[in-house]
Design a protein around this motif. Structure first.
Motif, short mmCIF file in Angstrom:
data_model
loop_
_atom_site.label_atom_id
_atom_site.label_comp_id
_atom_site.label_asym_id
_atom_site.label_seq_id
_atom_site.Cartn_x
_atom_site.Cartn_y
_atom_site.Cartn_z
N UNK A 238 15.58 -63.33 21.94
CA UNK A 238 15.07 -64.60 21.76
C UNK A 238 16.27 -65.74 21.67
N UNK A 239 17.24 -65.36 21.04
CA UNK A 239 18.36 -66.30 20.83
C UNK A 239 19.70 -65.95 21.66
N UNK A 240 19.76 -64.63 21.98
CA UNK A 240 20.99 -64.35 22.71
C UNK A 240 22.12 -63.88 21.57
N UNK A 241 21.94 -63.94 20.39
CA UNK A 241 22.90 -63.40 19.31
C UNK A 241 22.11 -63.15 18.01
N UNK A 242 22.74 -62.52 17.21
CA UNK A 242 22.36 -61.99 15.71
C UNK A 242 23.25 -61.66 15.01
N UNK A 243 22.95 -61.68 13.51
CA UNK A 243 24.14 -61.27 12.63
C UNK A 243 23.19 -59.98 11.54
N UNK A 244 24.31 -59.04 11.54
CA UNK A 244 23.86 -58.12 10.38
C UNK A 244 24.57 -58.17 9.44
N UNK A 245 24.15 -58.31 8.06
CA UNK A 245 24.93 -58.23 7.01
C UNK A 245 24.26 -57.16 6.18
N UNK A 246 25.33 -56.21 5.89
CA UNK A 246 25.04 -54.81 5.15
C UNK A 246 25.70 -55.02 3.78
N UNK A 247 24.77 -54.70 2.77
CA UNK A 247 25.17 -54.73 1.46
C UNK A 247 25.68 -53.48 0.91
N UNK A 248 27.01 -53.37 1.06
CA UNK A 248 27.43 -51.85 0.88
C UNK A 248 29.16 -52.23 1.42
N UNK A 249 30.04 -51.65 0.74
CA UNK A 249 31.29 -51.69 1.02
C UNK A 249 31.87 -51.35 2.55
N UNK A 250 32.00 -52.15 3.30
CA UNK A 250 32.27 -51.96 4.80
C UNK A 250 33.79 -51.92 5.10
N UNK A 251 34.59 -52.34 4.24
CA UNK A 251 36.01 -52.15 4.51
C UNK A 251 36.80 -51.98 3.61
N UNK A 252 37.84 -50.80 3.49
CA UNK A 252 38.39 -50.39 2.21
C UNK A 252 40.01 -50.52 2.27
N UNK A 253 40.87 -50.86 1.40
CA UNK A 253 41.80 -50.98 1.56
C UNK A 253 42.86 -49.62 1.41
N UNK A 254 43.69 -49.51 2.31
CA UNK A 254 44.52 -48.38 2.45
C UNK A 254 45.99 -48.99 2.30
N UNK A 255 46.72 -48.39 1.45
CA UNK A 255 48.14 -48.80 1.30
C UNK A 255 49.18 -48.18 2.49
N UNK B 136 18.70 -62.03 -0.30
CA UNK B 136 20.15 -62.73 -0.89
C UNK B 136 21.25 -62.49 -0.01
N UNK B 137 21.36 -61.30 0.68
CA UNK B 137 22.49 -60.82 1.62
C UNK B 137 22.29 -62.12 2.82
N UNK B 138 21.10 -61.96 3.36
CA UNK B 138 20.79 -62.63 4.62
C UNK B 138 21.03 -64.42 4.57
N UNK B 139 20.61 -64.68 3.26
CA UNK B 139 20.71 -66.08 3.04
C UNK B 139 22.05 -66.39 2.68
#
Length: 219
Positions: free
Chosen positions: A48-65, A160-163
């Motif tokens: 419908x809009x040509x784009x979208x956003x997915x917000x995942x409530x979980x750690x999705x990037x982790x720090x690596x030394x 809450x994540x979406x808003x």
């Protein structure tokens, strides 16, 4: 734009929830409690809009030394801005493991339905039109939610994540605490999952930070 927020949790125990919003003030466009519904909401937005956003409530990037002999001591440390809710602590580690599996299924399902959808984890690329789907991490904490918790804790977290994500993308970062892997290197799990699922565009972002939107909504 439409944002689909996903609260990661056991599908067997009905602890998974999603909510789609296209305005910070208006009611949710749609919501549900299964991963298929979340994917269908994304596909509808893409159609419908040509784009979208997915917000995942979980750690999705982790720090690596860095790969230096004395850097191992930083393994497992919290990301900058996480405080006492580290990605590697019990709740965070559990959400990370479940989130990888569930996000992998959702993105592979999306690939089956819309295989040419270019994705990114970088808002600048999304805004510039270089990708149709933006993948982000939502960090919802505290007990206050934007909807009555009586509606369900998981539903409240998904909304809450979406808003919060929609507010960040439309109004800017002011008022949102920053969470980053820096000064450590980022292992971008969303980019890795999207690449695994066969969606084009995110493989070059494996070492870039994910946009983490942390919010503590009030009742």
């Amino acid at each position: 734009m439409r944002v689909v927020g996903v609260d990661i949790g056991s599908v067997k125990q009905s602890n998974f929830a999603w909510a789609a919003v296209d305005s910070p003030e208006r009611p949710v466009v749609s919501c549900g409690s299964d991963p298929e519904g979340a994917v269908q909401a994304l596909v509808r937005s893409l159609n419908e809009d040509g784009r979208a956003v997915l917000a995942v409530e979980a750690p999705m990037a982790i720090p690596v030394p860095a790969p230096h002999s004395d850097e191992w001591q930083w393994l497992g440390r919290a990301r900058t801005g996480e405080g006492n809710r580290a990605w590697s602590a019990g709740a965070g580690a559990g959400a990370l493991a479940t989130g990888i599996a569930q996000t992998a299924w959702m993105l592979s399902r999306l690939h089956a339905l819309a295989p040419q959808t270019a994705v990114t984890t970088q808002p600048e690329r999304f805004t510039a039109g270089q990708a149709r789907l933006l993948l982000t991490e939502a960090f919802v904490s505290a007990t206050g939610k934007p909807v009555p918790v009586a509606a369900g804790q998981h539903a409240a977290d998904a909304e809450a994540a979406a808003r919060a994500t929609l507010a960040y993308l439309t109004r800017g970062p002011e008022g949102f605490p920053q969470v980053t892997c820096a000064p450590r290197r980022s292992f971008n799990l969303l980019a890795a999952i999207a690449t695994w699922a066969g969606l084009p565009g995110a493989d070059e972002e494996l070492h870039q930070d994910v946009l983490v939107i942390r919010t503590q909504p009030t009742t």
